[in-house]
Design an enzyme around this catalytic site. Structure first.
Site, PDB file in Angstrom:
ATOM      1  N   ASP A  33       0.849  -1.195   0.000  1.00  0.00           N
ATOM      2  CA  ASP A  33       0.000   0.000   0.000  1.00  0.00           C
ATOM      3  C   ASP A  33       0.881   1.241   0.000  1.00  0.00           C
ATOM      4  OD1 ASP A  33      -2.075   2.027   0.890  1.00  0.00           O
ATOM      5  OD2 ASP A  33      -3.275   0.205   0.984  1.00  0.00           O
ATOM      6  N   ASN A  34       0.436   2.317  -0.634  1.00  0.00           N
ATOM      7  CA  ASN A  34       1.183   3.580  -0.561  1.00  0.00           C
ATOM      8  C   ASN A  34       0.556   4.544   0.461  1.00  0.00           C
ATOM      9  OD1 ASN A  34      -1.096   4.520  -1.806  1.00  0.00           O
ATOM     10  ND2 ASN A  34      -0.068   5.451  -3.561  1.00  0.00           N
ATOM     11  N   LYS A  91      -2.819   6.466 -13.431  1.00  0.00           N
ATOM     12  CA  LYS A  91      -1.556   5.716 -13.333  1.00  0.00           C
ATOM     13  C   LYS A  91      -1.730   4.469 -12.461  1.00  0.00           C
ATOM     14  CE  LYS A  91       1.762   9.508 -13.884  1.00  0.00           C
ATOM     15  NZ  LYS A  91       2.665  10.412 -13.140  1.00  0.00           N
ATOM     16  N   LYS A 105       2.025 -12.930 -14.522  1.00  0.00           N
ATOM     17  CA  LYS A 105       2.518 -13.696 -15.674  1.00  0.00           C
ATOM     18  C   LYS A 105       3.826 -14.420 -15.315  1.00  0.00           C
ATOM     19  CE  LYS A 105       4.764 -12.273 -19.775  1.00  0.00           C
ATOM     20  NZ  LYS A 105       5.150 -11.070 -20.487  1.00  0.00           N
ATOM     21  N   ARG A 106       4.748 -13.678 -14.705  1.00  0.00           N
ATOM     22  CA  ARG A 106       6.036 -14.286 -14.332  1.00  0.00           C
ATOM     23  C   ARG A 106       5.844 -15.391 -13.302  1.00  0.00           C
ATOM     24  NH1 ARG A 106       9.461 -13.668 -10.194  1.00  0.00           N
ATOM     25  NH2 ARG A 106       8.508 -11.768  -9.382  1.00  0.00           N
ATOM     26  N   TYR A 145     -11.361   7.582 -13.102  1.00  0.00           N
ATOM     27  CA  TYR A 145     -11.647   6.326 -12.393  1.00  0.00           C
ATOM     28  C   TYR A 145     -12.352   5.331 -13.324  1.00  0.00           C
ATOM     29  CZ  TYR A 145     -13.463   3.344  -8.582  1.00  0.00           C
ATOM     30  OH  TYR A 145     -13.776   2.294  -7.742  1.00  0.00           O
ATOM     31  N   LYS A 149     -10.492   2.135 -14.796  1.00  0.00           N
ATOM     32  CA  LYS A 149     -10.931   0.779 -14.448  1.00  0.00           C
ATOM     33  C   LYS A 149     -11.339  -0.003 -15.694  1.00  0.00           C
ATOM     34  CE  LYS A 149     -10.851   0.603  -9.832  1.00  0.00           C
ATOM     35  NZ  LYS A 149     -10.206  -0.460  -9.052  1.00  0.00           N
ATOM     36  N   THR A 175     -20.118  -0.651  -1.569  1.00  0.00           N
ATOM     37  CA  THR A 175     -19.935  -1.475  -0.372  1.00  0.00           C
ATOM     38  C   THR A 175     -19.667  -0.556   0.820  1.00  0.00           C
ATOM     39  OG1 THR A 175     -19.014  -3.185  -1.776  1.00  0.00           O
ATOM     40  CG2 THR A 175     -18.573  -3.388   0.568  1.00  0.00           C
TER      41      THR A 175
END
Ligand code: NAD
Ligand code: UDP
Ligand code: UDP
Length: 311
Positions: A33-34, A91, A105-106, A145, A149, A175
């Protein structure tokens, strides 16, 4: 399942409840989280578990970490927060999705995207089934947004088709519950805080617009059930189909809090959807999921939380 699970946005409202639920069922969890809208306080229970790790990181930067499942929830979710820095919102949605899909994917990891009913915009079909393509203003104040999305959904399906990534795309409808951010301006938190303080309840527009509110415990159960099943990649609506006008919500909250608040009508923000209600037939069919917590019970729990928070 064995192995460790990454929850991006793990310090947020939904992310922290998800971390708690995963730890409770015995999973190892890494939350990233930032702290833009999330808080360590939301993780005060999780942090005591030896199964839990918390990492400060911005998902629009690459992340190399060895995990086996990913829940991608990182993104500001309320209009006030996602419109405060709209470029950052895009971003996070788009670059964040690319990085998390590159990681999936990796690692050959299953990855769930927390998408949203906002992909339907101001819907012209009611209730909204997954097959509806939506009605979104691409240049309005909600576009960072909504389109962010929508682009993330595109990326998920392209990584799935092009790189065989094991995706789950879930469209979350409104929610609510404990740990909602008290100042993010969402309708349930605003009304409860205003009612508890006996301040005016701010209804935007005439209050005839509708939403359908799902209690957080039901949402987390739906998210886990969707991630655990193998048959469907989505997109899948998860939400509570009980539809209510904003005005009725205000009156219900005034009654439940025994408040002296009065209603103050304000301007309706641009592009505010007039109606929203999920068609959840697919969720019921796919994983036998339906919400079980009624609005009154869910609101009581949320009111209890905000009473405690406000001291
Ligand atoms: P929230 O704001 O409480 O949580 C989002 C978390 O993501 C916060 O902890 C925030 O700090 C973190 N974050 C934001 N940008 C980040 C970045 N670049 N890197 C790392 N972390 C970042 O919101 P929420 O209600 O818990 O929503 C979680 C997810 O569910 C979001 O993706 C949201 O779009 C989606 N969703 C929520 C709802 C709802 O009603 N709550 C409805 C539809 C979709
Ligand atoms: N990526 C990441 N963690 C990983 C693997 C990839 O953050 O473990 C990022 C990587 O930096 C890249 C993005 O995910 O920018 C997309 O990865 P992909 O493999 O699809 O693209 P490529 O690396 O080929 O550009
Ligand atoms: N709303 C309101 N008063 C408030 C906050 C929100 O009338 O104090 C309205 C808002 O205009 C919208 C609905 O309640 O019609 C739901 O708003 P929210 O921001 O919670 O979610 P979203 O619009 O993203 O569904």
């Amino acid at each position: 399942m064995n192995g460790s699970i990454l929850v991006t946005g793990g310090a947020g409202f939904l992310g922290s409840h998800l971390c708690d639920a995963l730890i409770a069922r015995g999973n190892d969890v890494v939350a990233v989280d930032n702290f833009y809208t999330g808080s360590k306080d939301n993780l005060s229970g999780a942090i005591d578990s030896r199964r839990f790790e918390l990492m400060r990181h911005d998902i629009w930067l690459p992340l190399f970490i060895e995990v086996d499942r990913i829940f991608n929830l990182a993104c500001p979710a309320s209009p006030i927060h996602y419109q405060n820095d709209p470029v950052a919102t895009v971003k996070t949605s788009v670059l964040g999705a690319i990085n998390m899909l590159g990681l999936a994917k990796r690692r050959k990891a299953r990855i769930l995207q927390a998408s949203t009913s906002e992909v339907y915009g101001d819907p012209q079909i009611h209730p909204q089934p997954e097959t509806y393509w939506g009605h979104v203003n691409p240049i309005g104040p909600r576009a960072c947004y909504d389109e962010g999305k929508r682009c993330a959904e595109t990326l998920f399906f392209d990584y799935h088709r092009q790189h065989n990534v094991d995706i789950r795309v879930m469209r979350i409808f409104n929610t609510y519950g404990p740990r909602m951010h008290p100042r993010d301006g969402r309708v349930v938190s605003n009304f409860i805080i205003q009612a508890l303080n006996n301040e005016d309840i701010t209804i935007y527009g005439d209050g005839s617009q509708t939403r359908s509110f799902c209690y957080v415990d039901d949402m987390i159960k739906g998210m886990l059930a969707f991630m655990d099943q193998d048959a469907h990649v989505g997109p899948l609506n998860v939400g509570n189909p009980h539809e209510i006008t904003v005005r009725d919500l205000a009156e219900t909250i005034i009654e439940l809090t025994d408040s002296r608040s009065r209603i103050d009508f304000r301007d309706l923000p641009a592009d505010d959807p007039l109606q929203r209600k999920p068609d959840i037939a697919q969720a019921t069919e796919t994983m036998n999921w339906q919400p079980t917590v009624g609005l009154h019970d869910g609101l009581q729990e949320t009111i209890r939380y905000f009473r405690w928070l406000l001291g």
